[in-house]
Write an enzyme that holds these catalytic residues in place. Structure first.
Site, PDB file in Angstrom:
ATOM      1  N   ASP A  55      -3.997  -4.148  -5.191  1.00  8.39           N
ATOM      2  CA  ASP A  55      -3.365  -2.827  -5.334  1.00  8.39           C
ATOM      3  C   ASP A  55      -1.895  -2.894  -5.740  1.00  8.39           C
ATOM      4  OD1 ASP A  55      -5.769  -1.719  -4.566  1.00  8.39           O
ATOM      5  OD2 ASP A  55      -5.124  -1.265  -2.526  1.00  8.39           O
TER       6      ASP A  55
ATOM      7  N   ASP B 294       0.818  -1.223   0.000  1.00 12.74           N
ATOM      8  CA  ASP B 294       0.000   0.000   0.000  1.00 12.74           C
ATOM      9  C   ASP B 294       0.850   1.271   0.000  1.00 12.74           C
ATOM     10  OD1 ASP B 294      -2.543   1.150  -0.189  1.00 12.74           O
ATOM     11  OD2 ASP B 294      -2.692   1.458   1.970  1.00 12.74           O
TER      12      ASP B 294
ATOM     13  N   ASP C   5     -11.411   0.525   6.261  1.00  8.32           N
ATOM     14  CA  ASP C   5     -10.397   0.768   5.238  1.00  8.32           C
ATOM     15  C   ASP C   5      -9.190   1.513   5.801  1.00  8.32           C
ATOM     16  OD1 ASP C   5     -11.864  -0.370   3.110  1.00  8.32           O
ATOM     17  OD2 ASP C   5     -13.002   1.478   2.836  1.00  8.32           O
TER      18      ASP C   5
END
Length: 280
Positions: free
Chosen positions: A122, A82, A263
């Site tokens: 991601d 991330d 999240d």
């Protein structure tokens, strides 16, 4: 065809939260309901480190065998995961291959069980932003090799319809050099885009990537009003149950992100991955 995803109460954060997270009656009822839904399990080194992650995978595939369903799991431990944002973390470059090898070895114990592996959400869509395209390609390639076992369909990061254009996303995926060794791409993971838009997007990627397949996360796209907001947008709802849709490109829809998990520390949420009764 992909079967219905296993319900794994031993690993459910929702059911665990009922015992140790304070919540009112409505939040508890919602948590109980969500804990009973077929949802993918997220393998992370923080929760399932080297030395124990294999046991977790064996448990998941054993429960899937008993229920005659598909074991669905997300592998989420890439170095610099991330890019240091809300889900920052992941393993070191030295430890990541060991962790993934342990997952692959556990998967090999169940050739009779159908398994879905969503590999590093991601990771590809963020690759250019993180400036690590070649490094990530190496990690993902080695992970695909480790996880390519009998009865396992691997889906790599495909972003979503409100992020990169199909041309740009397909170009990033091609740079990874792994699309020919996996079942396809996973789109809308942990996001809120509509099923219609995601199916169209999956078809657009397939057209650009030689006919690759896809799965779509419909866990939280029931109203699909979040737009570009990805971190705990308000007013969202769960989407269609997994296994509802599919066509010649999209193998099925799946609840990949468990609804009720935050999240990140945005819009009032707790840290990423923690159970959030108000969201539930």
């Amino acid at each position: 065809a992909v079967g219905t995803v296993v319900i794994a109460p031993e690993q459910s954060k929702a059911l665990q939260a009922l015992d140790h997270v304070e919540m009112d009656a409505d939040e508890a009822a919602a948590t109980q309901y969500l804990g009973a839904q077929p949802t993918a399990y997220w393998l992370t080194p923080e929760q399932d480190p080297i030395g124990t992650v294999g046991d977790t995978v064996v448990s998941l595939v054993s429960q899937a065998r008993d229920q005659r369903k598909t074991a669905a799991m997300v592998v989420y431990g890439l170095p610099d995961r991330d890019c240091g944002n809300h889900s920052a973390g992941g393993l070191s470059a030295e430890d990541y291959p060991t962790w993934v090898d342990e997952i692959g070895a556990a998967l090999r114990t169940a050739p009779d069980v159908q398994k879905i592996v969503v590999l590093e959400p991601d990771s590809i869509a963020l690759a250019s932003e993180c400036g690590e395209i070649s490094a990530r390609a190496g990690f993902l390639s080695a992970a695909v090799d480790a996880l390519s076992v009998t009865g396992t369909w691997i889906y790599i990061d495909g972003g979503h319809s409100a992020w990169h254009s199909p041309d740009d996303m397909a170009a990033l995926i091609r740079q990874m050099g792994i699309i020919d060794r996996v079942r396809g791409v996973a789109t809308n993971v942990s996001n809120y885009q509509s099923t219609y838009e995601e199916f169209a997007y999956a078809h657009a990627l397939s057209d650009r990537l030689g006919g690759t397949h896809a799965i779509v996360d419909t866990s939280r796209n029931g109203v699909a009003s979040a737009g570009a907001t990805w971190c705990n947008p308000s007013g969202q709802r769960v989407g269609d149950a997994g296994g509802t849709f599919g066509d010649d490109v999209v193998d099925t829809n799946v609840w990949i992100k468990p609804p009720g998990e935050s999240d990140g520390t945005c819009n009032g949420g707790p840290p990423a991955g923690h159970w959030w009764p108000a969201s539930a």
